[in-house]
Each structure stands twice: as C-alpha cells, then as structure tokens.
Design an enzyme around this catalytic site. Structure first.
Site, PDB file in Angstrom:
ATOM      1  CE  LYS A  83      -4.277   0.978   2.508  1.00  0.00           C
ATOM      2  NZ  LYS A  83      -4.889   0.747   3.823  1.00  0.00           N
TER       3      LYS A  83
HETATM    4  C1  E4P Z   1      -8.146   1.901   4.018  1.00  0.00           C
HETATM    5  O1  E4P Z   1      -7.485   1.000   3.554  1.00  0.00           O
HETATM    6  C2  E4P Z   1      -7.961   2.453   5.358  1.00  0.00           C
HETATM    7  O2  E4P Z   1      -7.268   1.494   6.129  1.00  0.00           O
HETATM    8  C3  E4P Z   1      -9.226   2.731   6.103  1.00  0.00           C
HETATM    9  O3  E4P Z   1     -10.363   2.310   5.374  1.00  0.00           O
HETATM   10  C4  E4P Z   1      -9.316   4.100   6.666  1.00  0.00           C
HETATM   11  O4  E4P Z   1     -10.524   4.213   7.372  1.00  0.00           O
HETATM   12  P1  E4P Z   1     -10.774   5.381   8.445  1.00  0.00           P
HETATM   13  O5  E4P Z   1     -11.017   6.656   7.690  1.00  0.00           O
HETATM   14  O6  E4P Z   1     -11.994   4.930   9.177  1.00  0.00           O
HETATM   15  O7  E4P Z   1      -9.544   5.449   9.297  1.00  0.00           O
END
Ligand code: E4P
Length: 218
Positions: A83
């Site tokens: 990522k």
């Molecule tokens: C995406 O891969 C992120 O890990 C995640 O969905 C972020 O979510 P949040 O905005 O609730 O922290």
C-alpha cells in the site's frame, strides 16, 4: 463486490475468515499501531489466515525508501499487496512495483483525477476514502460512483475500486450500488451486515413451532 476487512487484529481476522466470506484484508500504519505488534509479524500471520490480497502499507515518503520497504513487504507472502500513498513518490513506487508484478493498493485517494493517476501507474487497487470525505461535508460515495464510471470508459484499465473508510452498513450498500469492486469494512460493520430484527424474530418463531412437533432431523 468483494469484502475485505479493515483491521490488523489477527483474532478478528481469524473469526471472519472462518465464515468463508472474507476476500482480503487491509491494514494501515494506524491499525498496526493499534495492534501493538510488529508489522512483519502481523502481516505474515494474516497472510497465513487469508488467501486473498493483504494490504501492508509503506511508512516512508520518498521513492527510494518506499520502494525498498515495498519490496521487503512483498517478500512476506505472495498475497501481500503493497500500500502506497497517493503522492508523486507513492505513484512512482506503484509503477516500479507493479512493473515487477507486485500488487499495489494506492491509498488516501480523495479525487477522481488521483484515481486516474493510480490506474496509469498500474495499481491493482485504488482506495478512495468515503468516510473521511463525509467527515468534511462532502458525499464520499459520489467519488466512488465517479471513479467506477471513469474506469468503465477504459476497459483495459486493470485497477479495482476499493471503497475505503467505510463507517456503516449503508456505506457498504451504497458502494455495491455504485459498482465498487471491493469494500474494505471494519469488523463490527461486517458483523452488522448479518443482522435484521425480523430474522431474529422469525427464527425464534420457527424454533418454537419446531420444538412443539417433538421431531428431530438427525
Ligand atoms: C483503508 O485502507 C484504510 O485502512 C481505512 O479504510 C481508513 O478508514 P478510516 O477513515 O476509518 O480510518
């Protein structure tokens, strides 16, 4: 639509993987911090539990270091998806890793133009953050609809739209209606998807009526 779980909590993942309905996992630096564990250990354990893509995020912000981190993470298991953030260096890293056959999830996407760039960089997934756009008074789901529509104009693009920052079950439904390929969902929201009061009430009545028959199927 594929269901990924958005957590680095191995016991939650074990539980959800046992349902047979889990297609992958996403983590991020905040979720790793919350787990209190070392990223290499957690990702390796998760990859043993889940066959589908498991996102592990780089921590550097410059191309050279992100590339090294991505290469290291990708060696943990064949289903690791590296990522990277949606920055110039992040997309350079995405291109380099993708060219080497490594799956990449481009995260922190907040506009359709950013999603176009991620696709051009060869990303396997792009992660538009629905809930965080809602938080600032925008409708995050419009972004999912936009990106799905734009990608549909170019069938040769292999990038999947991964609806992220999902906060509740209505987000899941809206992401499916918008045609998102994947939604990454917190464990508590995945569990809520099963629930309906009429299911509970109906089952209670069926069980009571069945008991009154005195029968047994086995
Ligand atoms: C995406 O891969 C992120 O890990 C995640 O969905 C972020 O979510 P949040 O905005 O609730 O922290």
């Amino acid at each position: 639509m594929k269901f990924f779980v958005d957590t680095a909590d191995v016991s939650e993942i074990k539980d959800l993987a046992a349902t047979g309905l889990l297609d992958g996992v996403t983590t991020n630096p905040s979720l790793i911090a919350k787990s209190g564990r070392k990223i290499l250990d957690v990702i390796s354990e998760i990859c043993e539990l889940v066959d589908g893509p498991v996102s592990a995020e780089v921590a550097a912000t410059d191309f050279e270091t992100m590339l090294k981190e991505g290469q290291k993470l990708s060696k943990i298991a064949s289903n690791v998806t590296v990522k990277v953030p949606l920055t110039v260096d992040g997309l350079k890293t995405c291109k380099a890793l993708s060219d080497d056959g490594i799956m990449v999830n481009v995260t922190l996407c907040f506009s359709a133009n950013q999603a176009l760039l991620a696709a051009k960089a060869g990303a396997s997934f792009v992660s538009p953050f629905v809930g965080r756009l809602d938080d600032i008074g925008e409708d995050g789901m419009f972004l999912i609809e936009d990106i799905v529509g734009i990608y549909d104009n170019y069938p040769s693009l292999g990038t999947e739209v991964l609806a992220a920052s999902i906060r509740h079950t209505a987000h899941v439904l809206a992401a499916a209606k918008a045609g998102a390929h994947v939604a990454t969902i917190p464990p508590n929201v995945i569990r809520q998807l099963y629930n309906h009061p009429l299911t509970d009430k109906g089952l209670e009545a069926f069980l009571a009526d069945w008991a009154s028959t005195g029968q047994s199927i086995l």
